[in-house]
Write an enzyme that holds these catalytic residues in place. Structure first.
Site, PDB file in Angstrom:
ATOM      1  N   TYR A  50      36.809  47.631  47.556  1.00  0.00           N
ATOM      2  CA  TYR A  50      37.156  46.214  47.576  1.00  0.00           C
ATOM      3  C   TYR A  50      37.668  45.767  46.196  1.00  0.00           C
ATOM      4  O   TYR A  50      38.676  45.070  46.079  1.00  0.00           O
ATOM      5  CB  TYR A  50      35.927  45.406  47.984  1.00  0.00           C
ATOM      6  CG  TYR A  50      36.123  43.919  47.986  1.00  0.00           C
ATOM      7  CD1 TYR A  50      36.891  43.302  48.968  1.00  0.00           C
ATOM      8  CD2 TYR A  50      35.519  43.121  47.019  1.00  0.00           C
ATOM      9  CE1 TYR A  50      37.067  41.925  48.969  1.00  0.00           C
ATOM     10  CE2 TYR A  50      35.681  41.750  47.020  1.00  0.00           C
ATOM     11  CZ  TYR A  50      36.454  41.161  47.993  1.00  0.00           C
ATOM     12  OH  TYR A  50      36.628  39.806  47.995  1.00  0.00           O
ATOM     13  N   LYS A 105      41.401  44.131  45.067  1.00  0.00           N
ATOM     14  CA  LYS A 105      41.576  42.868  44.330  1.00  0.00           C
ATOM     15  C   LYS A 105      42.342  43.124  43.032  1.00  0.00           C
ATOM     16  O   LYS A 105      43.207  42.332  42.641  1.00  0.00           O
ATOM     17  CB  LYS A 105      40.209  42.228  44.034  1.00  0.00           C
ATOM     18  CG  LYS A 105      39.546  41.642  45.273  1.00  0.00           C
ATOM     19  CD  LYS A 105      40.348  40.475  45.803  1.00  0.00           C
ATOM     20  CE  LYS A 105      39.815  39.916  47.081  1.00  0.00           C
ATOM     21  NZ  LYS A 105      40.710  38.913  47.689  1.00  0.00           N
ATOM     22  N   SER A 146      37.956  38.540  42.512  1.00  0.00           N
ATOM     23  CA  SER A 146      36.525  38.842  42.421  1.00  0.00           C
ATOM     24  C   SER A 146      36.191  39.425  41.062  1.00  0.00           C
ATOM     25  O   SER A 146      37.014  40.127  40.446  1.00  0.00           O
ATOM     26  CB  SER A 146      36.187  39.861  43.517  1.00  0.00           C
ATOM     27  OG  SER A 146      34.921  40.428  43.288  1.00  0.00           O
TER      28      SER A 146
HETATM   29  C1  LIG Z   1      28.700  47.263  45.629  1.00  0.00           C
HETATM   30  C2  LIG Z   1      29.148  46.071  46.400  1.00  0.00           C
HETATM   31  O1  LIG Z   1      29.198  46.120  47.578  1.00  0.00           O
HETATM   32  N1  LIG Z   1      29.501  45.002  45.677  1.00  0.00           N
HETATM   33  C3  LIG Z   1      29.978  43.767  46.293  1.00  0.00           C
HETATM   34  C4  LIG Z   1      28.854  42.747  46.289  1.00  0.00           C
HETATM   35  O2  LIG Z   1      28.485  42.553  44.950  1.00  0.00           O
HETATM   36  P1  LIG Z   1      27.028  42.406  44.467  1.00  0.00           P
HETATM   37  O3  LIG Z   1      26.376  43.713  44.554  1.00  0.00           O
HETATM   38  O4  LIG Z   1      27.153  41.809  43.123  1.00  0.00           O
HETATM   39  O5  LIG Z   1      26.335  41.314  45.431  1.00  0.00           O
HETATM   40  P2  LIG Z   1      25.135  41.471  46.443  1.00  0.00           P
HETATM   41  O6  LIG Z   1      24.745  40.118  46.882  1.00  0.00           O
HETATM   42  O7  LIG Z   1      25.461  42.460  47.504  1.00  0.00           O
HETATM   43  O8  LIG Z   1      23.946  42.107  45.542  1.00  0.00           O
HETATM   44  C5  LIG Z   1      23.383  41.399  44.447  1.00  0.00           C
HETATM   45  C6  LIG Z   1      22.216  42.193  43.907  1.00  0.00           C
HETATM   46  O9  LIG Z   1      21.210  42.264  44.911  1.00  0.00           O
HETATM   47  C7  LIG Z   1      20.884  43.607  45.221  1.00  0.00           C
HETATM   48  N2  LIG Z   1      20.611  43.658  46.671  1.00  0.00           N
HETATM   49  C8  LIG Z   1      21.542  43.232  47.570  1.00  0.00           C
HETATM   50  C9  LIG Z   1      21.285  43.225  48.926  1.00  0.00           C
HETATM   51  C10 LIG Z   1      20.024  43.699  49.365  1.00  0.00           C
HETATM   52  O10 LIG Z   1      19.723  43.732  50.585  1.00  0.00           O
HETATM   53  N3  LIG Z   1      19.129  44.121  48.433  1.00  0.00           N
HETATM   54  C11 LIG Z   1      19.380  44.119  47.098  1.00  0.00           C
HETATM   55  O11 LIG Z   1      18.542  44.521  46.289  1.00  0.00           O
HETATM   56  C12 LIG Z   1      22.075  44.452  44.790  1.00  0.00           C
HETATM   57  O12 LIG Z   1      21.684  45.741  44.470  1.00  0.00           O
HETATM   58  C13 LIG Z   1      22.568  43.639  43.571  1.00  0.00           C
HETATM   59  O13 LIG Z   1      21.843  44.021  42.428  1.00  0.00           O
HETATM   60  O14 LIG Z   1      29.283  41.475  46.771  1.00  0.00           O
HETATM   61  C14 LIG Z   1      30.273  40.863  45.970  1.00  0.00           C
HETATM   62  C15 LIG Z   1      30.615  39.514  46.632  1.00  0.00           C
HETATM   63  O15 LIG Z   1      29.558  38.625  46.498  1.00  0.00           O
HETATM   64  C16 LIG Z   1      31.505  41.785  45.853  1.00  0.00           C
HETATM   65  O16 LIG Z   1      32.171  41.834  47.041  1.00  0.00           O
HETATM   66  C17 LIG Z   1      31.093  43.209  45.451  1.00  0.00           C
HETATM   67  O17 LIG Z   1      32.200  44.083  45.602  1.00  0.00           O
END
Ligand SMILES: CC(=O)N[C@H]1[C@@H](OP(=O)(O)OP(=O)(O)OC[C@H]2O[C@@H](n3ccc(=O)[nH]c3=O)[C@H](O)[C@@H]2O)O[C@H](CO)[C@H](O)[C@@H]1O
Length: 283
Positions: free
Chosen positions: A90, A94, A64
């Site tokens: 997580y 990894k 990841s």
């Molecule tokens: C902090 C965390 O858990 N990171 C995990 C998440 O990364 P990411 O945080 O990169 O992915 P994500 O899809 O959870 O979020 C993407 C973006 O959307 C935002 N967001 C997300 C959900 C929501 O309901 N509202 C919102 O605003 C979030 O703050 C971020 O800026 O998933 C990845 C897999 O794809 C990895 O597993 C990362 O470890």
């Protein structure tokens, strides 16, 4: 515990093995960090041990972009330091598994280990028959947006709009799952190529950053549905921006992401619309 797997590996002999994240991680990993660690690390260590006992040395590993933590520069290439300032458990697992594979490869020249660092996999198969079906409320952005668009959830919480990004919301490198699947086929070719030995890692992303607000807008366009949202506080462990440099994968695997954000949203929407209740809708 090991013997059935050992038997299976021995009988196939040459088969390379994949290991995947045990689930789409995110909020849940903070609720139970020890089970995340157990599932990811113990599973990988057991698999590597069984492979060694069976004389199977090729592996394509699902890693990841989280191993980069809060990136020191963007786009992050494979030379970017890993393991420093990791923002969630997580990512640590990894990073740890990648380290173990590097040590294995250094200790025995038989190993051919390819680690793929996924950025943010989204979308669905274009047929609309295979897609993402999170258990409970989705932790990741796109499946949540899709469930709001289909009317299963009222509104999306946008986790922070005060990041140092063009519109203040988090920026990520979303990559279509079919592009990702193609990356695995290329990685298999690499694991079987005569010239390759040891360990290598590759970024799989598009090289293009997309903010949360841009994602909402693209999904509304693809679905023709509104996606109401409300800005709330930042989520623990989130970073402002993560974007991949994918030139190494292009150079050495011959892989490049071909599908754009619109296609990711259209395919995710097709799946969501046809299966409002996920795979249970198939019965
Ligand atoms: C902090 C965390 O858990 N990171 C995990 C998440 O990364 P990411 O945080 O990169 O992915 P994500 O899809 O959870 O979020 C993407 C973006 O959307 C935002 N967001 C997300 C959900 C929501 O309901 N509202 C919102 O605003 C979030 O703050 C971020 O800026 O998933 C990845 C897999 O794809 C990895 O597993 C990362 O470890």
């Amino acid at each position: 515990m090991l013997s059935p797997s050992l038997e299976c590996l021995r009988s196939t002999g040459w088969t390379p093995w994949f290991t995947s994240p045990h689930s789409r991680p995110s909020g849940s990993l903070w609720r139970s960090p020890s089970s995340t660690t157990r599932a990811t690390c113990r599973g990988t260590l057991t698999l590597l041990q069984v492979m060694r006992e069976a004389g199977v040395h090729r592996l394509v590993y699902s890693s990841s972009a989280t191993v980069y933590g809060a990136p020191q520069y963007l786009p992050a290439d494979e030379q970017h330091p890993t393991g420093a300032g990791l923002t969630n458990p997580y990512g640590k697992t990894k990073y740890f598994c990648e380290q173990v594979m590097q040590d294995l490869a250094a200790s025995d020249k038989e190993w051919r280990l390819v680690s793929l660092r996924y950025f943010n996999p989204v979308g669905a198969h274009p047929s609309g028959r295979i897609g993402e079906d999170p258990l409970g409320p989705p932790n990741n952005l796109m499946p949540f947006v899709a469930q709001v668009a289909v009317g299963k959830r009222e509104e999306l919480s946008v986790f922070g709009d005060d990041y140092n990004t063009p519109d203040g919301t988090g920026v990520r490198d979303y990559v279509h799952v079919v592009d990702l699947a193609e990356g695995h086929v290329m990685a298999l070719d690499k694991a079987f190529s005569k010239s390759f030995r040891g360990y290598a890692s590759y970024n799989l992303g598009t090289g293009r950053g997309v903010s949360v607000l841009e994602m909402i807008e693209a999904f509304c366009r693809a679905s023709g549905k509104p996606v109401p949202y409300r800005v709330v506080g930042r989520r623990a462990g989130d970073v402002a921006s993560v974007v991949a440099s994918c030139s190494l994968a292009e150079e050495q695997l011959g892989w490049r992401a071909r599908r754009d954000l619109q296609e990711m949203c259209e395919d995710a929407w097709r799946w969501q619309k046809l299966h409002p209740n996920g795979f249970r809708s198939c019965q």
